[in-house]
Design a protein around this motif. Structure first.
Motif, PDB file in Angstrom:
ATOM      1  N   TYR A 335     -14.982 -10.600  -0.249  1.00  0.00           N
ATOM      2  CA  TYR A 335     -13.715 -10.222  -0.879  1.00  0.00           C
ATOM      3  C   TYR A 335     -13.965  -8.907  -1.592  1.00  0.00           C
ATOM      4  CZ  TYR A 335      -9.582 -10.200  -3.826  1.00  0.00           C
ATOM      5  OH  TYR A 335      -8.402  -9.830  -4.442  1.00  0.00           O
ATOM      6  N   ILE A 336     -13.222  -7.893  -1.221  1.00  0.00           N
ATOM      7  CA  ILE A 336     -13.468  -6.564  -1.780  1.00  0.00           C
ATOM      8  C   ILE A 336     -12.639  -6.385  -3.042  1.00  0.00           C
ATOM      9  CG2 ILE A 336     -13.550  -4.097  -1.295  1.00  0.00           C
ATOM     10  CD1 ILE A 336     -15.285  -6.016   0.504  1.00  0.00           C
ATOM     11  N   GLY A 337     -13.345  -6.335  -4.173  1.00  0.00           N
ATOM     12  CA  GLY A 337     -12.683  -6.211  -5.462  1.00  0.00           C
ATOM     13  C   GLY A 337     -13.343  -5.168  -6.328  1.00  0.00           C
ATOM     14  N   ASP A 338     -13.365  -5.434  -7.626  1.00  0.00           N
ATOM     15  CA  ASP A 338     -13.881  -4.459  -8.584  1.00  0.00           C
ATOM     16  C   ASP A 338     -15.342  -4.110  -8.351  1.00  0.00           C
ATOM     17  OD1 ASP A 338     -11.429  -4.400  -9.776  1.00  0.00           O
ATOM     18  OD2 ASP A 338     -11.983  -5.683 -11.469  1.00  0.00           O
ATOM     19  N   ASN A 339     -16.120  -5.095  -7.917  1.00  0.00           N
ATOM     20  CA  ASN A 339     -17.551  -4.826  -7.734  1.00  0.00           C
ATOM     21  C   ASN A 339     -17.794  -3.701  -6.740  1.00  0.00           C
ATOM     22  OD1 ASN A 339     -18.778  -6.619  -9.560  1.00  0.00           O
ATOM     23  ND2 ASN A 339     -18.495  -8.337  -8.169  1.00  0.00           N
ATOM     24  N   MET A 340     -17.197  -3.793  -5.557  1.00  0.00           N
ATOM     25  CA  MET A 340     -17.429  -2.740  -4.567  1.00  0.00           C
ATOM     26  C   MET A 340     -16.717  -1.447  -4.932  1.00  0.00           C
ATOM     27  SD  MET A 340     -17.309  -2.755  -0.402  1.00  0.00           S
ATOM     28  CE  MET A 340     -18.676  -3.892  -0.337  1.00  0.00           C
ATOM     29  N   LEU A 341     -15.613  -1.574  -5.657  1.00  0.00           N
ATOM     30  CA  LEU A 341     -14.907  -0.374  -6.098  1.00  0.00           C
ATOM     31  C   LEU A 341     -15.807   0.483  -6.987  1.00  0.00           C
ATOM     32  CD1 LEU A 341     -11.975   0.311  -5.300  1.00  0.00           C
ATOM     33  CD2 LEU A 341     -11.261  -0.403  -7.581  1.00  0.00           C
ATOM     34  N   GLY A 342     -16.733  -0.173  -7.676  1.00  0.00           N
ATOM     35  CA  GLY A 342     -17.627   0.551  -8.582  1.00  0.00           C
ATOM     36  C   GLY A 342     -18.883   1.093  -7.922  1.00  0.00           C
ATOM     37  N   LEU A 343     -19.064   0.843  -6.626  1.00  0.00           N
ATOM     38  CA  LEU A 343     -20.258   1.330  -5.926  1.00  0.00           C
ATOM     39  C   LEU A 343     -19.967   2.664  -5.251  1.00  0.00           C
ATOM     40  CD1 LEU A 343     -21.482  -1.947  -4.155  1.00  0.00           C
ATOM     41  CD2 LEU A 343     -22.143  -1.066  -6.407  1.00  0.00           C
ATOM     42  N   SER A 344     -20.976   3.495  -5.168  1.00  0.00           N
ATOM     43  CA  SER A 344     -20.836   4.741  -4.414  1.00  0.00           C
ATOM     44  C   SER A 344     -20.909   4.439  -2.920  1.00  0.00           C
ATOM     45  CB  SER A 344     -21.951   5.719  -4.788  1.00  0.00           C
ATOM     46  OG  SER A 344     -23.201   5.251  -4.300  1.00  0.00           O
ATOM     47  N   ASN A 345     -20.437   5.387  -2.108  1.00  0.00           N
ATOM     48  CA  ASN A 345     -20.536   5.219  -0.656  1.00  0.00           C
ATOM     49  C   ASN A 345     -21.983   5.029  -0.212  1.00  0.00           C
ATOM     50  OD1 ASN A 345     -17.806   5.588  -0.620  1.00  0.00           O
ATOM     51  ND2 ASN A 345     -17.848   7.605   0.365  1.00  0.00           N
ATOM     52  N   GLN A 346     -22.885   5.768  -0.838  1.00  0.00           N
ATOM     53  CA  GLN A 346     -24.292   5.674  -0.448  1.00  0.00           C
ATOM     54  C   GLN A 346     -24.883   4.318  -0.808  1.00  0.00           C
ATOM     55  OE1 GLN A 346     -25.574   8.172   1.455  1.00  0.00           O
ATOM     56  NE2 GLN A 346     -27.138   6.603   1.860  1.00  0.00           N
ATOM     57  N   GLN A 347     -24.485   3.760  -1.948  1.00  0.00           N
ATOM     58  CA  GLN A 347     -24.968   2.430  -2.322  1.00  0.00           C
ATOM     59  C   GLN A 347     -24.547   1.393  -1.285  1.00  0.00           C
ATOM     60  OE1 GLN A 347     -23.354   2.546  -6.458  1.00  0.00           O
ATOM     61  NE2 GLN A 347     -25.308   1.621  -7.030  1.00  0.00           N
ATOM     62  N   VAL A 348     -23.308   1.508  -0.811  1.00  0.00           N
ATOM     63  CA  VAL A 348     -22.822   0.575   0.207  1.00  0.00           C
ATOM     64  C   VAL A 348     -23.621   0.734   1.492  1.00  0.00           C
ATOM     65  CG1 VAL A 348     -20.843  -0.089   1.628  1.00  0.00           C
ATOM     66  CG2 VAL A 348     -20.512   0.478  -0.790  1.00  0.00           C
ATOM     67  N   ARG A 349     -23.800   1.985   1.926  1.00  0.00           N
ATOM     68  CA  ARG A 349     -24.546   2.228   3.170  1.00  0.00           C
ATOM     69  C   ARG A 349     -25.987   1.744   3.054  1.00  0.00           C
ATOM     70  NH1 ARG A 349     -21.876   7.494   2.833  1.00  0.00           N
ATOM     71  NH2 ARG A 349     -20.103   7.553   4.281  1.00  0.00           N
TER      72      ARG A 349
END
Length: 361
Positions: A335-349
């Motif tokens: 579920y994409i919420g506040d947690n992923m909203l606070g990550l940079s693109n590089q952190q996700v990758r």
């Protein structure tokens, strides 16, 4: 170490909203109450709860709405009343309906109504699924979006056809809108536009909203009043609803305003996942700010990988894993919420790369 303790140590969390500890949550509720002069309701009567009910009803395009302490109680009550009104005790449910999958046969054991499973468990409903039912249905319950198949939404043309079909047959059309707010971005429609043509809608106050619990049932003024009375008869008449209402109301507008950003972040996640074809995504393209990842490892192995990434890298990818149909396969929900909203693109990758590497190993 428990899952919660392991999660608390992670600095990079992919799924859901940030969980607030009780002391933090209660402190925020207290500050909001003080700033807004909030008083307790008494058995559902009070300025805060009544104004919040009117607000939700207006957002959904209905005459009225009523708070209930449990979505489980809310939905079966609404469907039972709908069947009684029509003298038809049969309700059409999708095989993945929350009522079937998670509510322990309550509708059957408590004698609320009879249920007929309609459609393919891996697909959203089409109007043809309902047209193929020869029985006279008292009600149809449609989930938007459908959690158990990755947050898929019924295509708009099919949804409009289903509304017309139920209207022509005199069948009550009820929406399980536990995550309705999340479906707005996928449809490019408002909640009221999606709900138009439904006879009743249930929405959760804790899933995407982040409250402590509780739900709202919206419909005609007469239908909501009757449902309210029956929910009291079933034990839902707690003296103060205010803790649940405050927890939802104090962040309601902020959460709804963030839904488009959650959906945009979901779209980015889909693009990032293209670099890892061993991770299969359901649905094939974003429809709401949630999705399922199908993995080439067993459920136990998926959980072991999750814990390994948390311990060694401080990265938490998902909460739960489920068995899939094939051996040595599993799936997880994001579920994409506040947690992923606070990550940079590089952190996700980077997190996805480590996850894919562990899956391959």
């Amino acid at each position: 170490m428990t899952d919660q303790e392991l999660l608390a140590r992670c600095h990079t969390v992919f799924t859901s909203h940030r969980a607030r500890r009780p002391a933090e949550m209660f402190a925020a509720m207290g500050e909001w109450c003080e700033a807004n002069g909030i008083e307790h309701d008494v058995y559902g009567a009070g300025d805060l709860i009544e104004s919040f009910e009117r607000k939700v009803a207006a957002l959904l395009g209905f005459e009225a709405a009523v708070f209930c302490v449990s979505g489980t109680m809310t939905q079966v009550t609404a469907l039972r009343l709908a069947c009684q009104d029509r003298g038809r005790p049969l309700v059409a449910l999708h095989p993945t309906s929350h009522i079937i999958v998670h509510e322990r046969s309550n509708y059957q054991l408590l004698g609320h109504f009879n249920a007929l499973q309609v459609g393919d468990r891996h697909r959203t409903w089409t109007v043809c699924d309902l047209q193929s039912v020869p029985d006279r249905l008292g009600a149809v319950a449609l989930e938007i979006p459908m959690r158990e198949i990755g947050g898929q939404i019924t295509p708009w043309y099919e949804l409009e056809a289903i509304k017309a079909h139920c209207r022509e047959r005199g069948t009550h059309l009820h929406m399980d809108g536990a995550r309705l707010w999340e479906a707005q971005a996928g449809y490019g429609k408002t909640a009221a536009q999606i709900a138009a043509g439904f006879d009743s809608v249930y929405v959760s106050l804790y899933k995407g909203i982040g409250g402590l619990g509780g739900a709202m049932l919206a419909g005609s003024r007469e239908f909501v009043a009757r449902a309210s009375e029956w929910m009291k008869r079933q034990g839902g008449n707690v003296i103060h609803r205010s803790p649940y209402v405050v927890a939802a109301a104090m962040q309601f507008d902020e959460r709804l305003a963030a839904m488009p950003a959650y959906f945009e972040r979901t779209q980015f996640l889909y693009e990032a996942l293209r670099a890892h074809p061993e991770i299969r995504v359901n649905p094939a393209e974003p429809q709401a700010n949630m999705l399922h990842l199908h993995l080439p490892v067993s459920r136990d192995r998926a959980l072991a990988i999750r814990n390994q990434l948390a311990e060694e890298h401080g990265i938490w990818i998902f909460n739960r894993a489920s068995h899939a149909a094939l051996p040595d396969s599993s799936y997880v929900e994001l579920y994409i919420g506040d947690n992923m909203l606070g990550l940079s693109n590089q952190q996700v990758r980077d997190g996805l790369a480590l996850f894919a590497k562990a899956l391959a190993a």
